[in-house]
Design a protein around this motif. Structure first.
Motif, PDB file in Angstrom:
ATOM      1  N   ARG A 168      -4.326  -9.563 -13.884  1.00 22.22           N
ATOM      2  CA  ARG A 168      -2.940  -9.231 -14.197  1.00 22.22           C
ATOM      3  C   ARG A 168      -2.803  -7.947 -15.012  1.00 22.22           C
ATOM      4  O   ARG A 168      -1.705  -7.386 -15.117  1.00 22.22           O
ATOM      5  CB  ARG A 168      -2.291 -10.408 -14.934  1.00 22.22           C
ATOM      6  CG  ARG A 168      -2.144 -11.698 -14.115  1.00 22.22           C
ATOM      7  CD  ARG A 168      -1.017 -11.622 -13.116  1.00 22.22           C
ATOM      8  NE  ARG A 168       0.251 -11.317 -13.736  1.00 22.22           N
ATOM      9  CZ  ARG A 168       1.013 -12.213 -14.393  1.00 22.22           C
ATOM     10  NH1 ARG A 168       0.615 -13.485 -14.488  1.00 22.22           N
ATOM     11  NH2 ARG A 168       2.154 -11.842 -14.928  1.00 22.22           N
ATOM     12  N   GLN A 169      -3.916  -7.470 -15.598  1.00 25.48           N
ATOM     13  CA  GLN A 169      -3.831  -6.195 -16.315  1.00 25.48           C
ATOM     14  C   GLN A 169      -3.485  -5.041 -15.381  1.00 25.48           C
ATOM     15  O   GLN A 169      -3.073  -3.972 -15.823  1.00 25.48           O
ATOM     16  CB  GLN A 169      -5.153  -5.899 -17.045  1.00 25.48           C
ATOM     17  CG  GLN A 169      -6.297  -5.424 -16.174  1.00 25.48           C
ATOM     18  CD  GLN A 169      -7.038  -6.546 -15.450  1.00 25.48           C
ATOM     19  OE1 GLN A 169      -6.662  -7.708 -15.577  1.00 25.48           O
ATOM     20  NE2 GLN A 169      -8.092  -6.210 -14.735  1.00 25.48           N
ATOM     21  N   LEU A 170      -3.644  -5.268 -14.059  1.00 25.94           N
ATOM     22  CA  LEU A 170      -3.291  -4.244 -13.085  1.00 25.94           C
ATOM     23  C   LEU A 170      -1.791  -4.208 -12.789  1.00 25.94           C
ATOM     24  O   LEU A 170      -1.302  -3.247 -12.195  1.00 25.94           O
ATOM     25  CB  LEU A 170      -4.056  -4.468 -11.785  1.00 25.94           C
ATOM     26  CG  LEU A 170      -5.579  -4.338 -11.838  1.00 25.94           C
ATOM     27  CD1 LEU A 170      -6.181  -4.615 -10.470  1.00 25.94           C
ATOM     28  CD2 LEU A 170      -5.999  -2.968 -12.344  1.00 25.94           C
ATOM     29  N   ASP A 171      -1.065  -5.276 -13.185  1.00 26.76           N
ATOM     30  CA  ASP A 171       0.367  -5.310 -12.923  1.00 26.76           C
ATOM     31  C   ASP A 171       1.040  -4.059 -13.479  1.00 26.76           C
ATOM     32  O   ASP A 171       0.798  -3.646 -14.619  1.00 26.76           O
ATOM     33  CB  ASP A 171       1.003  -6.544 -13.580  1.00 26.76           C
ATOM     34  CG  ASP A 171       0.629  -7.845 -12.888  1.00 26.76           C
ATOM     35  OD1 ASP A 171      -0.182  -7.809 -11.955  1.00 26.76           O
ATOM     36  OD2 ASP A 171       1.155  -8.895 -13.302  1.00 26.76           O
ATOM     37  N   ARG A 172       1.890  -3.456 -12.671  1.00 25.27           N
ATOM     38  CA  ARG A 172       2.671  -2.268 -13.040  1.00 25.27           C
ATOM     39  C   ARG A 172       1.798  -1.032 -13.268  1.00 25.27           C
ATOM     40  O   ARG A 172       2.247  -0.041 -13.822  1.00 25.27           O
ATOM     41  CB  ARG A 172       3.528  -2.529 -14.280  1.00 25.27           C
ATOM     42  CG  ARG A 172       4.438  -3.735 -14.169  1.00 25.27           C
ATOM     43  CD  ARG A 172       5.311  -3.921 -15.378  1.00 25.27           C
ATOM     44  NE  ARG A 172       6.488  -3.026 -15.298  1.00 25.27           N
ATOM     45  CZ  ARG A 172       7.463  -3.031 -16.210  1.00 25.27           C
ATOM     46  NH1 ARG A 172       7.397  -3.832 -17.256  1.00 25.27           N
ATOM     47  NH2 ARG A 172       8.492  -2.225 -16.081  1.00 25.27           N
ATOM     48  N   ASN A 173       0.562  -1.088 -12.808  1.00 31.53           N
ATOM     49  CA  ASN A 173      -0.325   0.070 -12.878  1.00 31.53           C
ATOM     50  C   ASN A 173      -0.786   0.520 -11.500  1.00 31.53           C
ATOM     51  O   ASN A 173      -1.515   1.511 -11.391  1.00 31.53           O
ATOM     52  CB  ASN A 173      -1.550  -0.249 -13.738  1.00 31.53           C
ATOM     53  CG  ASN A 173      -1.236  -0.263 -15.217  1.00 31.53           C
ATOM     54  OD1 ASN A 173      -0.938   0.767 -15.812  1.00 31.53           O
ATOM     55  ND2 ASN A 173      -1.267  -1.448 -15.820  1.00 31.53           N
ATOM     56  N   ILE A 174      -0.389  -0.208 -10.490  1.00 30.12           N
ATOM     57  CA  ILE A 174      -0.808   0.098  -9.130  1.00 30.12           C
ATOM     58  C   ILE A 174       0.232  -0.507  -8.192  1.00 30.12           C
ATOM     59  O   ILE A 174       0.922  -1.480  -8.557  1.00 30.12           O
ATOM     60  CB  ILE A 174      -2.228  -0.461  -8.863  1.00 30.12           C
ATOM     61  CG1 ILE A 174      -2.902   0.257  -7.696  1.00 30.12           C
ATOM     62  CG2 ILE A 174      -2.208  -1.960  -8.653  1.00 30.12           C
ATOM     63  CD1 ILE A 174      -4.406   0.059  -7.674  1.00 30.12           C
ATOM     64  N   THR A 175       0.387   0.056  -7.028  1.00 29.10           N
ATOM     65  CA  THR A 175       1.390  -0.437  -6.087  1.00 29.10           C
ATOM     66  C   THR A 175       0.844  -1.627  -5.319  1.00 29.10           C
ATOM     67  O   THR A 175      -0.181  -1.527  -4.641  1.00 29.10           O
ATOM     68  CB  THR A 175       1.821   0.670  -5.112  1.00 29.10           C
ATOM     69  OG1 THR A 175       2.401   1.750  -5.847  1.00 29.10           O
ATOM     70  CG2 THR A 175       2.839   0.150  -4.109  1.00 29.10           C
ATOM     71  N   THR A 176       1.515  -2.756  -5.436  1.00 26.71           N
ATOM     72  CA  THR A 176       1.148  -3.947  -4.674  1.00 26.71           C
ATOM     73  C   THR A 176       2.075  -4.047  -3.470  1.00 26.71           C
ATOM     74  O   THR A 176       3.294  -3.865  -3.586  1.00 26.71           O
ATOM     75  CB  THR A 176       1.249  -5.209  -5.535  1.00 26.71           C
ATOM     76  OG1 THR A 176       2.451  -5.160  -6.313  1.00 26.71           O
ATOM     77  CG2 THR A 176       0.065  -5.313  -6.475  1.00 26.71           C
ATOM     78  N   VAL A 177       1.491  -4.339  -2.316  1.00 27.62           N
ATOM     79  CA  VAL A 177       2.245  -4.223  -1.069  1.00 27.62           C
ATOM     80  C   VAL A 177       2.331  -5.513  -0.271  1.00 27.62           C
ATOM     81  O   VAL A 177       2.975  -5.543   0.782  1.00 27.62           O
ATOM     82  CB  VAL A 177       1.654  -3.109  -0.177  1.00 27.62           C
ATOM     83  CG1 VAL A 177       1.778  -1.764  -0.863  1.00 27.62           C
ATOM     84  CG2 VAL A 177       0.192  -3.394   0.168  1.00 27.62           C
ATOM     85  N   GLY A 178       1.694  -6.611  -0.723  1.00 27.86           N
ATOM     86  CA  GLY A 178       1.759  -7.849   0.033  1.00 27.86           C
ATOM     87  C   GLY A 178       0.742  -8.855  -0.443  1.00 27.86           C
ATOM     88  O   GLY A 178       0.184  -8.734  -1.534  1.00 27.86           O
ATOM     89  N   ARG A 179       0.491  -9.847   0.412  1.00 23.10           N
ATOM     90  CA  ARG A 179      -0.515 -10.853   0.071  1.00 23.10           C
ATOM     91  C   ARG A 179      -1.019 -11.519   1.351  1.00 23.10           C
ATOM     92  O   ARG A 179      -0.337 -11.555   2.390  1.00 23.10           O
ATOM     93  CB  ARG A 179       0.034 -11.895  -0.891  1.00 23.10           C
ATOM     94  CG  ARG A 179       1.344 -12.582  -0.499  1.00 23.10           C
ATOM     95  CD  ARG A 179       1.156 -13.846   0.277  1.00 23.10           C
ATOM     96  NE  ARG A 179       2.431 -14.426   0.683  1.00 23.10           N
ATOM     97  CZ  ARG A 179       3.061 -15.365  -0.010  1.00 23.10           C
ATOM     98  NH1 ARG A 179       2.544 -15.810  -1.126  1.00 23.10           N
ATOM     99  NH2 ARG A 179       4.205 -15.869   0.452  1.00 23.10           N
TER     100      ARG A 179
END
Length: 312
Positions: A207-218
């Motif tokens: 979760r440390q990656l939240d708002r630091n990289i673009t997430t596009v799906g799952r």
């Protein structure tokens, strides 16, 4: 305690699912929800399920089978549009999964040697803005009852695990890095991703990656094909021997695949009383094996059920 009929129990379910010990109904005894997740799903109706839009589904075909990925244009519209363009152009066909880092991610795309030109991207855009979050206004958000260590509030939006923070008056929302999340790899610059290099979370939720990289799906189906890949021995889990990489036969949009070749799937809606009951069944396990209900659940510990549509 007098047993209620299944119909009567279902009628009071929406009001009961978030109570730790149960709830009282007018003229009825106190009810404690004791059904398992599967028992709850067995009571579902067609309205509790949704069929993903084929234009938002990627099929990654490997030698071992198919990975089905749902894209999230509500959160990353420009990246998703670029990924659709890349898929239509066959960009990933014949490339590889070239990184598998233990308890973290697998990554795929066009890995090239220093100074060697990469694969052409056709009409796709070479540069996109960072889409780390979006305005929370106008986003239907189904919140969880428990606090989160990474965000002011967590829950589900458009069927995806998400977080939001409205405390500043300039509310923002974003996809959470849970198991199975698909993200767009980037360099140091925040706007250096374009969707050609993608990764899937295969470990404990970073979760440390939240708002630091673009997430596009799952990933909806096929995680077992990714999570068992041999771990790379190079830095960050890159394979030192190219022969260890997993070939990608092709990646296509489901909308570009003949109907007879598609993978039929339905996903449980995350904005219904039934979903609240499913969450509660995981949040407070009351079957005979459990001694102490937890009274809490982490966002990334909620697996949204996916099924093959029933016959008929």
């Amino acid at each position: 305690m007098r047993q209620l009929s299944r119909h009567a129990l279902s009628a009071t379910l929406a009001a009961c699912v978030l109570a730790l010990a149960g709830c009282a109904t007018s003229g009825a005894p106190t009810i404690v929800e004791t059904r398992s997740t599967q028992e709850l799903l067995d009571t579902s109706t067609p309205a509790d399920w949704r069929t993903p839009d084929p234009a938002n589904l990627l099929y990654m075909d490997l030698d071992g089978g198919r990975v089905v990925i749902e894209l999230a244009p509500v959160f990353a519209p420009e990246h998703v549009a670029n990924i659709r363009t890349l898929a239509r152009g066959g960009f990933w066909n014949g490339l590889t999964l070239y990184r598998s880092q233990d308890n973290f991610v697998v990554q795929f795309g066009d890995i090239t040697e220093e100074g060697v030109p990469g694969r052409p991207i056709g009409s796709a855009r070479a540069r996109l803005p960072a889409e780390f979050d979006r305005a929370s206004a106008g986003l239907a958000f189904h919140a969880l009852p428990d606090p989160d260590g990474w965000a002011a509030q967590v829950g589900f939006a458009d069927g995806f695990p998400a977080a939001r923070d409205d405390r500043s008056g300039n509310g923002r929302a974003w996809l959470a890095h849970c198991y199975g999340t698909l993200g767009a790899g980037r360099d140091m610059a925040p706007d250096s991703s374009n969707g050609t290099e993608l990764y899937v979370v295969i470990g404990q939720s970073p979760r440390q990656l939240d708002r630091n990289i673009t997430t596009v799906g799952r990933v909806l189906q096929g995680m077992e094909l990714l999570s068992v890949l041999p771990r790379g021995t190079g830095p960050l889990g890159f394979y030192e021997d190219p022969r260890q990489r997993t070939p990608i036969r092709r990646i296509r949009l489901a909308s570009e695949v003949p109907a007879a070749e598609r993978t039929p799937l339905q996903v449980l809606r995350t904005d219904t009383p039934l979903f609240d009951a499913v969450v509660e069944s995981r949040r407070n396990r009351r079957d005979d094996w459990y001694v102490q209900p937890a009274g809490h659940i982490d966002l990334c510990n909620i697996s949204v059920p996916v099924r093959t549509p029933p016959a008929g």
